[in-house]
Write an enzyme that holds these catalytic residues in place. Structure first.
Site, PDB file in Angstrom:
ATOM      1  CB  CYS A 120      -0.991   0.045   1.165  1.00  0.00           C
ATOM      2  SG  CYS A 120      -2.186  -1.302   1.154  1.00  0.00           S
ATOM      3  CG  ASP A 121       3.660   4.395   1.400  1.00  0.00           C
ATOM      4  OD1 ASP A 121       3.388   5.169   0.458  1.00  0.00           O
ATOM      5  OD2 ASP A 121       4.301   4.752   2.410  1.00  0.00           O
ATOM      6  CB  ILE A 122       5.057   0.410  -3.943  1.00  0.00           C
ATOM      7  CG1 ILE A 122       4.726  -0.901  -3.247  1.00  0.00           C
ATOM      8  CG2 ILE A 122       6.280   0.251  -4.850  1.00  0.00           C
ATOM      9  CD1 ILE A 122       4.259  -1.981  -4.167  1.00  0.00           C
ATOM     10  CG  ASN A 126       8.495   3.377   1.467  1.00  0.00           C
ATOM     11  OD1 ASN A 126       9.171   4.028   2.254  1.00  0.00           O
ATOM     12  ND2 ASN A 126       7.189   3.532   1.367  1.00  0.00           N
ATOM     13  CB  SER A 157       3.041   8.554  -0.026  1.00  0.00           C
ATOM     14  OG  SER A 157       3.834   7.907   0.933  1.00  0.00           O
TER      15      SER A 157
END
Length: 158
Positions: A120-122, A126, A157
């Site tokens: 959910c935040d690639i 990261n 993000s």
């Protein structure tokens, strides 16, 4: 008692501060919860990484602990930095390196999906570089279990 020497702050976000530290002569990364409103995110990250580990292309959580009223997660330190800084420094990313990255990232994501989790935040920040040709997916605090995802919810993000 184990002592950490804080070297520098590496970043912050979602109620946490990331520190580069030395512990017993080795570099480690400590993720410190500084805003208790984000306790659930840190707790989720701990639970998820305990299920996903070990995997070659997923960040290695070494331990977690509480000290005073703060919670800490200790990670392996990857001295090569992240993909964002790599791209900023070198400005180009050749096709062979892109294929390596996509293969490793796909391996990590498929492993997580097989266990029912979504990152959910690639984003480049990261994706850490273990070496110039080996990548590690980090920052699992916004990851969700398959049954807890919804297309109406916003994760990650902006």
């Amino acid at each position: 008692m184990i002592k950490y020497e804080v070297i520098k702050e590496l970043g912050s976000g979602a109620g946490t501060v990331i520190h580069l530290c030395k512990k017993n002569g080795e570099y480690v990364v400590l993720k410190e919860l500084v805003d208790s409103h984000y306790f659930d995110n840190l707790e989720d990250e701990l639970k998820i990484l305990s299920k996903l580990s070990p995997h070659k292309y997923i960040v290695h959580l070494q331990e977690s602990f509480v000290f005073g009223n703060k919670i800490y997660l200790q990670y392996e330190y990857y001295s090569q930095g992240d993909l964002y800084d790599f791209i900023k420094e070198y400005a180009t990313f050749d096709e062979s390196k892109a294929l390596i990255l996509l293969s490793q990232l796909t391996s990590a994501l498929l492993h997580a999906k097989q266990l029912g989790y979504y990152h959910c935040d690639i984003k480049p920040e990261n994706i850490l570089l273990r070496t110039q040709n080996e990548f590690v997916l980090s920052d699992w605090d916004l990851a969700r279990k398959e049954k807890n995802t919804s297309s109406s919810l916003h994760y990650g993000s902006s």
